[in-house]
Motif scaffolding. Structure first.
Motif, PDB file in Angstrom:
ATOM      1  N   ALA A  35       0.836  -1.211   0.000  1.00 17.86           N
ATOM      2  CA  ALA A  35       0.000   0.000   0.000  1.00 17.86           C
ATOM      3  C   ALA A  35       0.863   1.251   0.000  1.00 17.86           C
ATOM      4  O   ALA A  35       2.029   1.228   0.398  1.00 17.86           O
ATOM      5  N   ASN A  36       0.278   2.347  -0.441  1.00 17.53           N
ATOM      6  CA  ASN A  36       0.954   3.645  -0.330  1.00 17.53           C
ATOM      7  C   ASN A  36      -0.004   4.736   0.113  1.00 17.53           C
ATOM      8  O   ASN A  36       0.215   5.919  -0.155  1.00 17.53           O
ATOM      9  N   SER A  37      -1.077   4.329   0.819  1.00 16.01           N
ATOM     10  CA  SER A  37      -1.997   5.323   1.377  1.00 16.01           C
ATOM     11  C   SER A  37      -2.822   4.670   2.476  1.00 16.01           C
ATOM     12  O   SER A  37      -2.909   3.440   2.576  1.00 16.01           O
ATOM     13  N   TYR A  38      -3.438   5.520   3.277  1.00 20.08           N
ATOM     14  CA  TYR A  38      -4.290   5.042   4.375  1.00 20.08           C
ATOM     15  C   TYR A  38      -5.246   6.171   4.728  1.00 20.08           C
ATOM     16  O   TYR A  38      -4.848   7.351   4.740  1.00 20.08           O
ATOM     17  N   ILE A  39      -6.506   5.836   4.997  1.00 19.19           N
ATOM     18  CA  ILE A  39      -7.487   6.839   5.423  1.00 19.19           C
ATOM     19  C   ILE A  39      -7.745   6.662   6.908  1.00 19.19           C
ATOM     20  O   ILE A  39      -8.187   5.597   7.351  1.00 19.19           O
ATOM     21  N   ASP A  40      -7.457   7.693   7.661  1.00 21.96           N
ATOM     22  CA  ASP A  40      -7.698   7.711   9.100  1.00 21.96           C
ATOM     23  C   ASP A  40      -9.090   8.274   9.337  1.00 21.96           C
ATOM     24  O   ASP A  40      -9.413   9.379   8.871  1.00 21.96           O
ATOM     25  N   THR A  41      -9.923   7.540  10.055  1.00 25.00           N
ATOM     26  CA  THR A  41     -11.336   7.898  10.193  1.00 25.00           C
ATOM     27  C   THR A  41     -11.694   8.229  11.639  1.00 25.00           C
ATOM     28  O   THR A  41     -10.895   8.076  12.554  1.00 25.00           O
TER      29      THR A  41
END
Length: 725
Positions: free
Chosen positions: A305-311
């Motif tokens: 992966a090269n992204s992540y969404i923090d919620t």
């Protein structure tokens, strides 16, 4: 306890992997070696540690020497000993203070599967951080049993990824267990190949043995299990090293080189509750990433992966992120650059910031859904409306043509849809939407009037069985004209959007030449309420109001009972490439989009406005103009006020105000009343404390959208009032 363990191990998957001939006593990696027990003594009560540490083991009760494959091995038997059905190979010198919190354990195991047998490795039967192994016999038509492995962390929870490994009856199988407490991940290997991965919960401090005994301890009515060639390390073995131990090949050089620090690490706010972090993919994929928010570990991310969404973040709050990479040998990279971001305050629902996204094409852009042709959306650094990045949409007629007219492939479109969070324009609720789009200067106009294309749209969604829906509001280009089109329906009629006869009426709210959109950014702000009867659409183009419609703004689709509100998408839907491809003179479409925002009143007294969604900082949705400002006193002389006189100022605003004006007269807050229309009046009663002299005026008036204010300090009609008590 035994029944409890059966519950823990129930429902574990089985993996089948082939085996080589056992490579007993082979050379093994020496770096970080804590103990190596070849188990070739054949007699006595000691298992000699041939490493430099000399952590000799102790055979107890039913643990016996045996011979197998022409060499010595250790057998756990339930038929001998003085401790019931339990057998032990313990290592008294390796307790919780010595056993590695990050390490590796490798061994050969063989057994019969007449009955289940437990083989705890780390255990004092009272505290946590156990390693449990359990042999399970085949059942029914099965020909192989399994070795089930589970780890228990310091909270008492069993780590996800605990697995079952298939084992042939009375066949030597090599097992390696690797645990990395620093990076909170581990791997189970069978016969040199990874069989499963386990990990610790983010909030868990890690796997740190406490009060444990390092031992192989069997239980069961007839375990008859054998062990050979046990090795314990105080570091993480790499996959290649595990394979070399299993295959008996020359061990590779221990990997002690850490991955490079993640590059181009950045964070962007997508909404008041969501932040996307992204980084460049390295040339060599790491084992994974550890993401920290405000110095607290919040996520383990796959190495691919090269992204992540923090919620689930707080609105209007600043956050700081950092990232580490780690490899299969447990080496951790230097920390990335610190990425700082602030979530927007409510009532902004979606802010669409692209600044964290790497440049280039991407099949997945965090926070967005892509509709249509694959590999047609890029993140670019020019042109941009604001900031450093924007969307680029670029697709070709040949993309569709290669499908041979298969419209189900839907390559007639390249569009992006906000998705973090997904925003439905709930019926009956007011929303503000802002976006900016750029048509290149060399944009070619179609000559066939039927070759419409949609640049942005509020697309319909339906609960109807036909699934038919149509955008109630869109920006459509036809030839050399661009029109904002609203489909208006009778609230008592149900429409089939696919029909040529039963369709809602087409209302073109505004039409401009396409030439006005070429070679520059065009800013759009839309205030909308989608409703069957009491809706409205107000549109600003480059800060100028160009449409103000009230009435029906959505329609019933045929067969539906409870329609959802529409959703926003933008890019280019060139539907004519599929419906009438022979009439097109265009083989490629390229355009850009930026500054996408959506806001709605949050129901807690915070109002949405143009100011929250407008692209860039250079436009407003209309500065209010104040005219006919006059002041008068009651009584015989309108220009002179005595004690007890009422002084009134009145004025007219060219548009509705979001909130009543604030007015002071003679330094005092005036009582403000409105009507008729956009006329306002403010008054005070002169008291003994009011000073004689000309009455000062100060008023602030906001516009309908609440994003612009005009200040009034003097009359425009007549003269100011003089107080003369």
């Amino acid at each position: 306890m035994q029944q409890f363990r059966r519950t823990i191990f129930s429902g574990i998957a089985t993996v089948a992997i082939g085996a080589l001939a056992p490579a007993f006593g082979a050379d093994i990696p020496q770096t970080g070696l804590m103990g190596h027990w070849k188990l070739d003594e054949s007699s006595g009560n000691s298992a000699i540690d041939v490493s430099a540490n000399h952590y000799n083991g102790l055979l107890q009760y039913g643990a016996l020497w045996t011979s197998d494959t022409g060499r010595s091995a250790l057998k756990f038997s339930s038929t001998a000993g003085t401790s019931g059905t339990r057998s032990f190979l313990s290592f008294p010198a390796i307790g919780s203070a010595v056993f590695p919190s990050t390490g590796s354990l490798a061994f050969w195991i063989k057994g019969s599967f007449t009955n289940a047998s437990y083989l705890p490795v780390l255990d004092n039967w009272a505290s946590r951080n156990h390693i449990f192994m359990r042999t399970v016999p085949p059942s029914g038509s099965q020909t192989t049993g399994s070795l089930q492995i589970a780890l228990q962390d310091s909270t008492g929870a069993y780590l996800p990824g605990s697995t079952g490994l298939s084992m042939n009856e009375n066949t030597w199988t090599h097992i390696a267990l690797v645990w990395d407490s620093l990076n909170k991940v581990g791997t189970v290997y069978k016969n040199g190949a990874a069989a499963s991965q386990f990990f610790w919960g983010i909030a868990n401090p890690g796997w740190t043995p406490s009060g444990q005994l390092f031992q192989f301890a069997s239980s069961g009515s007839s375990p008859d299990m054998m062990l050979d060639d046990i090795a314990l390390y105080q570091r993480v073995l790499s996959p290649d090293e595990v394979t070399s131990i299993y295959a008996g090949t020359t061990p590779p050089v221990a990997d002690t080189v850490a991955p490079l620090a993640p590059e181009a690490f950045a964070a962007s706010a997508l909404s008041p509750a969501n932040v996307v972090v992204a980084w460049n993919l390295p040339a060599e994929q790491p084992g994974g990433y550890l993401l920290y928010r405000n110095d607290t570990l919040i996520a383990k991310v796959a190495g691919s992966a090269n992204s992540y969404i923090d919620t689930n973040l707080a609105a209007g709050t600043a956050y700081a992120y950092k990232l580490y990479a780690f490899d299969a040998s447990g080496n951790r990279s230097p920390v990335s650059a610190l990425a700082q971001v602030a979530t927007p305050a409510l009532p902004l629902l979606f802010s669409g910031d692209l600044e964290a996204n790497p440049l280039g094409k991407a099949s997945l852009i965090p926070g967005w859904i892509q509709h249509g042709a694959a590999n047609t959306i890029s993140i670019v650094d020019a042109p941009t409306r604001a900031g450093g990045k924007a969307f680029k949409f670029d697709f070709n007629f040949s993309d569709w043509y290669r499908i041979v007219g298969d419209q189900n492939a839907d390559v007639r479109r390249t569009e992006a849809v906000p998705n973090a969070p997904a925003v439905e324009y709930v019926l009956g609720k007011s929303y503000w939407t802002g976006l900016s789009e750029y048509l290149p200067a060399d944009w070619v106009n179609e000559t066939n009037a039927s070759n419409d294309e949609v640049i942005w749209q509020f697309h319909g969604a339906t609960d109807g069985p036909s699934g038919a829906s149509q955008q109630p509001l869109s920006l459509s280009i036809r030839g050399d004209q661009a029109s904002v089109v609203l489909f208006v329906g009778d609230p008592n009629t149900y429409y089939d959007p696919q029909s040529k006869t039963v369709r809602p009426a087409e209302n073109r709210l505004v039409t401009v030449p396409v030439s006005q959109l070429k070679g520059k950014w065009t800013d759009w702000v839309i205030q909308s309420k989608f409703d069957y009867t009491d809706g409205y659409v107000r549109i600003w183009m480059n800060g100028v109001k160009v449409a103000d419609y009230t009435g029906s703004t959505i329609y019933h689709s045929l067969g539906e009972s409870n329609q959802h509100g529409p959703y926003l998408k933008f890019g280019d839907y060139k539907w004519s490439w599929g419906n009438s491809p022979g009439g097109t003179i265009v083989s490629n479409r390229t355009l850009y989009a930026d500054e996408i925002r959506i806001a709605a009143d949050n129901g807690a007294g915070v109002a949405a406005s143009c100011a929250l969604v407008k692209p860039g900082d250079s436009i407003t949705c209309g500065i209010p103009a104040v005219t006919n400002v006059s002041m008068a006193a009651d009584g015989n002389s309108p220009s002179v006020a005595k004690a007890g006189s009422v002084i009134t100022v009145s004025f007219t605003v060219n548009q509705a105000s979001k909130t009543p004006p604030q007015v002071t007269l003679a330094g005092r807050t005036a009582n403000v009343t409105g009507g008729p229309g956009n006329t306002w009046r403010a008054s005070i009663t002169v008291g003994a404390a009011d000073a004689d002299g000309e009455v000062g005026l100060y008023a602030t008036v906001n516009n309908q959208e609440g994003d612009a204010t005009t200040t009034v300090t003097s009359v425009t009609t007549g003269v100011p009032v003089l107080i003369a008590k």
